[in-house]
Design a protein around this motif. Structure first.
Motif, short mmCIF file in Angstrom:
data_model
loop_
_atom_site.label_atom_id
_atom_site.label_comp_id
_atom_site.label_asym_id
_atom_site.label_seq_id
_atom_site.Cartn_x
_atom_site.Cartn_y
_atom_site.Cartn_z
N ARG A 64 -0.14 -10.60 16.10
CA ARG A 64 0.74 -10.74 14.94
C ARG A 64 0.09 -11.63 13.88
O ARG A 64 0.15 -11.34 12.69
N LYS A 65 -0.52 -12.72 14.34
CA LYS A 65 -1.19 -13.63 13.42
C LYS A 65 -2.38 -12.93 12.74
O LYS A 65 -2.56 -13.04 11.53
N LYS A 66 -3.12 -12.18 13.53
CA LYS A 66 -4.26 -11.42 12.99
C LYS A 66 -3.76 -10.43 11.93
O LYS A 66 -4.34 -10.33 10.85
N ASN A 67 -2.68 -9.74 12.24
CA ASN A 67 -2.09 -8.79 11.30
C ASN A 67 -1.66 -9.51 10.03
O ASN A 67 -1.96 -9.05 8.92
N GLY A 73 -1.01 -10.12 3.47
CA GLY A 73 -1.24 -10.67 2.14
C GLY A 73 -1.94 -9.69 1.22
O GLY A 73 -1.64 -9.62 0.03
N LYS A 74 -2.87 -8.94 1.78
CA LYS A 74 -3.62 -7.99 0.97
C LYS A 74 -2.77 -6.78 0.59
O LYS A 74 -2.97 -6.19 -0.47
N ILE A 75 -1.84 -6.40 1.44
CA ILE A 75 -0.97 -5.26 1.12
C ILE A 75 -0.09 -5.59 -0.09
O ILE A 75 0.17 -4.73 -0.93
N LYS A 76 0.32 -6.85 -0.20
CA LYS A 76 1.13 -7.26 -1.36
C LYS A 76 0.37 -7.03 -2.65
O LYS A 76 0.97 -6.75 -3.69
N LEU A 89 -8.67 -1.48 4.75
CA LEU A 89 -7.46 -2.21 5.14
C LEU A 89 -6.55 -1.34 6.00
O LEU A 89 -6.01 -1.79 7.01
N LEU A 90 -6.42 -0.08 5.62
CA LEU A 90 -5.61 0.86 6.40
C LEU A 90 -6.21 1.07 7.79
O LEU A 90 -5.49 1.07 8.80
#
Length: 145
Positions: A64-67, A73-76, A89-90
């Protein structure tokens, strides 16, 4: 003056972090008690079960932390990514999802060796019940403020 502001900020941050840590510890303590009661674990079962469960939770939290660290943050900021960055990223997101699924499968196989299949199913149900009760309590506390 700047030094005083910095000291006050660090003090407040430490208190806030400490409070969050205490909250998580309290939740985990309640979760252990809830699961133990729901599964009616014998002392032998508990002795074998908790190390397997705790290792799974630790590994799950790492994923979860890795995700969170590598993806959320990058998806935002997805609008600012190039197509290649988005593809990478995907791919990373899919890889982490696959790791989570493999971890879940391994855990279910491992835990069903130390408790019965029926208790393993009860565990899955108990975790969901605990989450629902926790969310219900959170909503009640938040609404009461």
């Amino acid at each position: 003056m700047n030094r005083l502001v910095l000291i006050i900020f660090l003090f407040v941050s430490t208190i806030s972090f400490s409070q969050r840590n205490q909250d998580w510890e309290k939740i985990n303590t309640l979760k252990v008690a809830f699961i133990t009661e729901k599964l009616s674990l014998s002392s032998k079962e508990a002795q074998d079960f908790w190390p397997v469960y705790n290792k799974y939770q630790e590994d799950r939290n790492k994923l979860r932390k890795k995700n969170h660290d590598q993806i959320r943050g990058k998806i935002k900021d997805a609008d600012g990514l190039t197509e290649k960055e988005a593809e990478n990223l995907l791919a990373l997101h899919i890889k982490i999802e696959e790791e989570e699924e493999a971890l879940d499968t391994k855990f279910l196989k491992d835990v069903s060796k130390v408790i019965t299949a029926k208790k393993t199913l009860l565990l899955l149900r108990s975790e969901e019940e605990f989450k629902r009760q926790l969310m219900k309590q959170y909503r009640q506390n938040k609404g009461g403020r």
